[in-house]
Design a protein around this motif. Structure first.
Motif, PDB file in Angstrom:
ATOM      1  N   LEU A  34      11.746   6.551  13.923  1.00  0.00           N
ATOM      2  CA  LEU A  34      12.574   6.939  12.780  1.00  0.00           C
ATOM      3  C   LEU A  34      12.043   8.140  12.007  1.00  0.00           C
ATOM      4  O   LEU A  34      12.650   8.554  11.021  1.00  0.00           O
ATOM      5  CB  LEU A  34      12.702   5.759  11.806  1.00  0.00           C
ATOM      6  CG  LEU A  34      13.484   4.557  12.288  1.00  0.00           C
ATOM      7  CD1 LEU A  34      13.367   3.421  11.275  1.00  0.00           C
ATOM      8  CD2 LEU A  34      14.946   4.914  12.520  1.00  0.00           C
ATOM      9  N   LYS A  35      10.936   8.724  12.438  1.00  0.00           N
ATOM     10  CA  LYS A  35      10.279   9.739  11.609  1.00  0.00           C
ATOM     11  C   LYS A  35      11.104  10.988  11.358  1.00  0.00           C
ATOM     12  O   LYS A  35      10.833  11.715  10.424  1.00  0.00           O
ATOM     13  CB  LYS A  35       8.912  10.091  12.170  1.00  0.00           C
ATOM     14  CG  LYS A  35       8.915  10.877  13.440  1.00  0.00           C
ATOM     15  CD  LYS A  35       7.490  11.150  13.889  1.00  0.00           C
ATOM     16  CE  LYS A  35       7.486  11.897  15.201  1.00  0.00           C
ATOM     17  NZ  LYS A  35       6.123  12.160  15.631  1.00  0.00           N
ATOM     18  N   LYS A  36      12.120  11.231  12.148  1.00  0.00           N
ATOM     19  CA  LYS A  36      12.963  12.415  11.929  1.00  0.00           C
ATOM     20  C   LYS A  36      14.222  12.092  11.136  1.00  0.00           C
ATOM     21  O   LYS A  36      15.090  12.932  10.979  1.00  0.00           O
ATOM     22  CB  LYS A  36      13.323  13.056  13.264  1.00  0.00           C
ATOM     23  CG  LYS A  36      12.117  13.653  13.961  1.00  0.00           C
ATOM     24  CD  LYS A  36      12.491  14.369  15.224  1.00  0.00           C
ATOM     25  CE  LYS A  36      11.237  14.957  15.867  1.00  0.00           C
ATOM     26  NZ  LYS A  36      11.536  15.665  17.094  1.00  0.00           N
ATOM     27  N   THR A  37      14.321  10.883  10.629  1.00  0.00           N
ATOM     28  CA  THR A  37      15.490  10.517   9.828  1.00  0.00           C
ATOM     29  C   THR A  37      15.218  10.835   8.359  1.00  0.00           C
ATOM     30  O   THR A  37      14.074  10.963   7.938  1.00  0.00           O
ATOM     31  CB  THR A  37      15.845   9.021   9.989  1.00  0.00           C
ATOM     32  OG1 THR A  37      14.755   8.229   9.522  1.00  0.00           O
ATOM     33  CG2 THR A  37      16.157   8.681  11.425  1.00  0.00           C
ATOM     34  N   ASP A  38      16.279  10.954   7.620  1.00  0.00           N
ATOM     35  CA  ASP A  38      16.191  11.296   6.198  1.00  0.00           C
ATOM     36  C   ASP A  38      17.088  10.373   5.385  1.00  0.00           C
ATOM     37  O   ASP A  38      18.141  10.798   4.904  1.00  0.00           O
ATOM     38  CB  ASP A  38      16.665  12.742   5.998  1.00  0.00           C
ATOM     39  CG  ASP A  38      15.547  13.683   5.666  1.00  0.00           C
ATOM     40  OD1 ASP A  38      14.460  13.223   5.305  1.00  0.00           O
ATOM     41  OD2 ASP A  38      15.774  14.899   5.755  1.00  0.00           O
ATOM     42  N   PRO A  39      16.714   9.112   5.206  1.00  0.00           N
ATOM     43  CA  PRO A  39      17.596   8.218   4.458  1.00  0.00           C
ATOM     44  C   PRO A  39      17.720   8.641   2.990  1.00  0.00           C
ATOM     45  O   PRO A  39      16.774   9.165   2.405  1.00  0.00           O
ATOM     46  CB  PRO A  39      16.921   6.853   4.577  1.00  0.00           C
ATOM     47  CG  PRO A  39      15.498   7.139   4.886  1.00  0.00           C
ATOM     48  CD  PRO A  39      15.488   8.441   5.619  1.00  0.00           C
ATOM     49  N   ASP A  40      18.890   8.424   2.445  1.00  0.00           N
ATOM     50  CA  ASP A  40      19.109   8.701   1.023  1.00  0.00           C
ATOM     51  C   ASP A  40      18.685   7.520   0.173  1.00  0.00           C
ATOM     52  O   ASP A  40      18.251   7.685  -0.966  1.00  0.00           O
ATOM     53  CB  ASP A  40      20.587   9.007   0.764  1.00  0.00           C
ATOM     54  CG  ASP A  40      21.020  10.304   1.435  1.00  0.00           C
ATOM     55  OD1 ASP A  40      20.254  11.288   1.363  1.00  0.00           O
ATOM     56  OD2 ASP A  40      22.106  10.326   2.030  1.00  0.00           O
TER      57      ASP A  40
ATOM     58  N   PHE B  38       8.893   8.780   6.978  1.00  0.00           N
ATOM     59  CA  PHE B  38      10.104   9.534   6.682  1.00  0.00           C
ATOM     60  C   PHE B  38       9.746  10.927   6.182  1.00  0.00           C
ATOM     61  O   PHE B  38       8.703  11.128   5.578  1.00  0.00           O
ATOM     62  CB  PHE B  38      10.960   8.809   5.639  1.00  0.00           C
ATOM     63  CG  PHE B  38      11.574   7.538   6.137  1.00  0.00           C
ATOM     64  CD1 PHE B  38      12.378   7.522   7.265  1.00  0.00           C
ATOM     65  CD2 PHE B  38      11.350   6.343   5.472  1.00  0.00           C
ATOM     66  CE1 PHE B  38      12.947   6.353   7.722  1.00  0.00           C
ATOM     67  CE2 PHE B  38      11.916   5.164   5.923  1.00  0.00           C
ATOM     68  CZ  PHE B  38      12.716   5.165   7.054  1.00  0.00           C
ATOM     69  N   ARG B  39      10.637  11.891   6.430  1.00  0.00           N
ATOM     70  CA  ARG B  39      10.374  13.275   6.049  1.00  0.00           C
ATOM     71  C   ARG B  39      10.435  13.470   4.535  1.00  0.00           C
ATOM     72  O   ARG B  39       9.676  14.261   3.984  1.00  0.00           O
ATOM     73  CB  ARG B  39      11.367  14.216   6.730  1.00  0.00           C
ATOM     74  CG  ARG B  39      11.180  14.256   8.239  1.00  0.00           C
ATOM     75  CD  ARG B  39      12.058  15.277   8.893  1.00  0.00           C
ATOM     76  NE  ARG B  39      13.475  14.967   8.666  1.00  0.00           N
ATOM     77  CZ  ARG B  39      14.465  15.682   9.131  1.00  0.00           C
ATOM     78  NH1 ARG B  39      14.220  16.759   9.845  1.00  0.00           N
ATOM     79  NH2 ARG B  39      15.709  15.343   8.914  1.00  0.00           N
ATOM     80  N   LYS B  40      11.357  12.778   3.880  1.00  0.00           N
ATOM     81  CA  LYS B  40      11.475  12.915   2.424  1.00  0.00           C
ATOM     82  C   LYS B  40      10.263  12.265   1.760  1.00  0.00           C
ATOM     83  O   LYS B  40       9.791  11.223   2.186  1.00  0.00           O
ATOM     84  CB  LYS B  40      12.728  12.193   1.916  1.00  0.00           C
ATOM     85  CG  LYS B  40      14.016  12.907   2.160  1.00  0.00           C
ATOM     86  CD  LYS B  40      15.142  12.126   1.498  1.00  0.00           C
ATOM     87  CE  LYS B  40      16.467  12.790   1.662  1.00  0.00           C
ATOM     88  NZ  LYS B  40      17.536  11.989   1.054  1.00  0.00           N
ATOM     89  N   SER B  41       9.820  12.866   0.692  1.00  0.00           N
ATOM     90  CA  SER B  41       8.670  12.298  -0.011  1.00  0.00           C
ATOM     91  C   SER B  41       9.074  11.194  -0.984  1.00  0.00           C
ATOM     92  O   SER B  41       8.276  10.336  -1.313  1.00  0.00           O
ATOM     93  CB  SER B  41       7.902  13.390  -0.758  1.00  0.00           C
ATOM     94  OG  SER B  41       8.759  14.006  -1.697  1.00  0.00           O
ATOM     95  N   LYS B  42      10.330  11.201  -1.418  1.00  0.00           N
ATOM     96  CA  LYS B  42      10.802  10.193  -2.376  1.00  0.00           C
ATOM     97  C   LYS B  42      12.157   9.663  -1.922  1.00  0.00           C
ATOM     98  O   LYS B  42      13.111  10.418  -1.806  1.00  0.00           O
ATOM     99  CB  LYS B  42      10.914  10.810  -3.771  1.00  0.00           C
ATOM    100  CG  LYS B  42      11.496   9.886  -4.820  1.00  0.00           C
ATOM    101  CD  LYS B  42      10.511   8.809  -5.225  1.00  0.00           C
ATOM    102  CE  LYS B  42      11.030   8.016  -6.416  1.00  0.00           C
ATOM    103  NZ  LYS B  42      11.382   6.672  -6.125  1.00  0.00           N
ATOM    104  N   ILE B  43      12.205   8.367  -1.652  1.00  0.00           N
ATOM    105  CA  ILE B  43      13.446   7.704  -1.263  1.00  0.00           C
ATOM    106  C   ILE B  43      13.597   6.474  -2.145  1.00  0.00           C
ATOM    107  O   ILE B  43      12.647   5.698  -2.302  1.00  0.00           O
ATOM    108  CB  ILE B  43      13.411   7.261   0.220  1.00  0.00           C
ATOM    109  CG1 ILE B  43      13.122   8.463   1.134  1.00  0.00           C
ATOM    110  CG2 ILE B  43      14.729   6.583   0.614  1.00  0.00           C
ATOM    111  CD1 ILE B  43      12.753   8.075   2.546  1.00  0.00           C
ATOM    112  N   ASP B  44      14.752   6.325  -2.746  1.00  0.00           N
ATOM    113  CA  ASP B  44      15.000   5.151  -3.583  1.00  0.00           C
ATOM    114  C   ASP B  44      15.054   3.898  -2.709  1.00  0.00           C
ATOM    115  O   ASP B  44      15.690   3.900  -1.652  1.00  0.00           O
ATOM    116  CB  ASP B  44      16.311   5.287  -4.351  1.00  0.00           C
ATOM    117  CG  ASP B  44      16.241   6.349  -5.424  1.00  0.00           C
ATOM    118  OD1 ASP B  44      15.147   6.558  -5.985  1.00  0.00           O
ATOM    119  OD2 ASP B  44      17.270   6.975  -5.710  1.00  0.00           O
ATOM    120  N   VAL B  45      14.389   2.851  -3.176  1.00  0.00           N
ATOM    121  CA  VAL B  45      14.398   1.566  -2.473  1.00  0.00           C
ATOM    122  C   VAL B  45      14.951   0.521  -3.427  1.00  0.00           C
ATOM    123  O   VAL B  45      14.514   0.407  -4.563  1.00  0.00           O
ATOM    124  CB  VAL B  45      12.987   1.148  -2.014  1.00  0.00           C
ATOM    125  CG1 VAL B  45      13.011  -0.216  -1.340  1.00  0.00           C
ATOM    126  CG2 VAL B  45      12.387   2.197  -1.077  1.00  0.00           C
TER     127      VAL B  45
END
Length: 75
Positions: free
Chosen positions: A39-45, A66-73
Motif C-alpha cells: 500500500l505504500k504508493k497509496t494516498d488515502p484521504d 503511506f506517502r502523506k505525512s498526515k492522514i485523518d484517522v
C-alpha cells in the motif's frame, strides 16, 4: 478508490487468546508489514479504523508507509 482491509492475524484468530480484543501475533505483524509495502504508493484521504487492539496495531504498522505525512484517522 476505497480499500477495505481486515486486521492481520490476532491471538484470537490463532486460538491462543480468547479475548475479543486480542493483539496481533508475530505472523500478524509480518502480514501487516507486507500489506504496508503493497500500500505504500497509496494516498488515502481518511482512514476509518476499529478501536479494537488488533485493528489499531495493524494500522500502526501500515500508517508510516503511506506517502502523506498526515492522514485523518477515525476510530
Amino acid at each position: 478508490k476505497v480499500y477495505l482491509i481486515r486486521h492481520a492475524k490476532s491471538l484470537r484468530n490463532a486460538h491462543i487468546a480468547s479475548s475479543v480484543d486480542a493483539a496481533l501475533t508475530d505472523d500478524g505483524k509480518e502480514q501487516a508489514r507486507r500489506l504496508a509495502i503493497a500500500l505504500k504508493k497509496t494516498d488515502p484521504d481518511i482512514i476509518y479504523c476499529s478501536p479494537m487492539t488488533r485493528a489499531k496495531e495493524t494500522l500502526g504498522i501500515i500508517y508510516p508507509f503511506f506517502r502523506k505525512s498526515k492522514i485523518d484517522v477515525v476510530y
